[in-house]
Design a protein around this motif. Structure first.
Motif, mmCIF file in Angstrom:
data_model
loop_
_atom_site.group_PDB
_atom_site.id
_atom_site.type_symbol
_atom_site.label_atom_id
_atom_site.label_comp_id
_atom_site.label_asym_id
_atom_site.label_seq_id
_atom_site.Cartn_x
_atom_site.Cartn_y
_atom_site.Cartn_z
ATOM 1 N N GLY A 27 35.214 42.295 32.061
ATOM 2 C CA GLY A 27 35.478 40.844 32.312
ATOM 3 C C GLY A 27 36.504 40.795 33.630
ATOM 4 N N GLN A 28 37.590 41.751 33.490
ATOM 5 C CA GLN A 28 38.451 41.997 34.690
ATOM 6 C C GLN A 28 37.684 42.382 35.916
ATOM 7 O OE1 GLN A 28 40.896 45.183 33.640
ATOM 8 N NE2 GLN A 28 41.988 44.031 32.466
ATOM 9 N N ALA A 30 34.475 41.259 36.595
ATOM 10 C CA ALA A 30 33.723 40.078 36.981
ATOM 11 C C ALA A 30 34.698 38.884 37.569
ATOM 12 C CB ALA A 30 32.943 39.476 35.673
ATOM 13 N N ARG A 31 35.868 38.785 36.823
ATOM 14 C CA ARG A 31 36.812 37.716 37.400
ATOM 15 C C ARG A 31 37.313 38.003 38.873
ATOM 16 N NH1 ARG A 31 41.000 38.265 33.576
ATOM 17 N NH2 ARG A 31 39.522 38.963 32.109
ATOM 18 N N SER A 32 37.643 39.473 38.954
ATOM 19 C CA SER A 32 37.911 39.706 40.430
ATOM 20 C C SER A 32 37.000 39.703 41.450
ATOM 21 C CB SER A 32 38.742 41.071 40.592
ATOM 22 O OG SER A 32 37.486 42.235 40.289
ATOM 23 N N THR A 33 35.630 39.632 41.110
ATOM 24 C CA THR A 33 34.349 39.588 42.029
ATOM 25 C C THR A 33 34.474 38.217 42.487
ATOM 26 O OG1 THR A 33 33.579 41.652 41.052
ATOM 27 C CG2 THR A 33 31.990 40.007 42.436
ATOM 28 N N GLN A 34 34.592 37.349 41.307
ATOM 29 C CA GLN A 34 34.409 35.927 41.315
ATOM 30 C C GLN A 34 35.368 35.438 42.278
ATOM 31 O OE1 GLN A 34 34.628 33.748 37.490
ATOM 32 N NE2 GLN A 34 33.746 31.950 38.422
ATOM 33 N N ASN A 35 36.670 35.603 42.111
ATOM 34 C CA ASN A 35 37.689 35.197 43.000
ATOM 35 C C ASN A 35 37.321 35.407 44.340
ATOM 36 O OD1 ASN A 35 39.025 34.093 40.701
ATOM 37 N ND2 ASN A 35 40.389 35.744 40.451
ATOM 38 N N SER A 38 34.501 33.502 45.802
ATOM 39 C CA SER A 38 34.916 31.978 46.102
ATOM 40 C C SER A 38 35.838 31.737 47.290
ATOM 41 C CB SER A 38 35.597 31.514 44.729
ATOM 42 O OG SER A 38 36.911 32.024 44.340
#
Length: 79
Positions: A27-28, A30-35, A38
């Motif tokens: 989850g960490q 995925a969130r850093s990749t998404q940020n 974007s």
């Protein structure tokens, strides 16, 4: 009463801890990749998208600070 747990119990506890750690880590990442995806990418680095720094002056009527190139929003004439 509280003896050393058997090997199968230790193995199951270790497996549960490993699965929980895996999903938290996933989850960490995925969130850093998404940020990162974007965020808009502009040539020239981080400073290219920022506005230039302006001097601020204090309004003599209301005391608020505003950019020197504009007028105060209070509507009072500057003394």
């Amino acid at each position: 009463m509280f003896g050393l747990p058997s090997f199968p119990k230790l193995f199951i506890i270790a497996a549960i801890i490993a699965v929980v750690w895996y999903f938290i880590r996933r989850g960490q990442v995925a969130r850093s990749t998404q940020n990162d995806a974007s965020a808009p990418q502009k040539p020239g680095g981080k400073g290219a998208s920022q506005k230039p720094i302006e001097d601020m002056v204090q309004c003599k009527s209301c005391g608020a600070y505003f950019p020197a190139t504009s007028t105060c929003s209070c509507g009072q004439p500057q003394r």
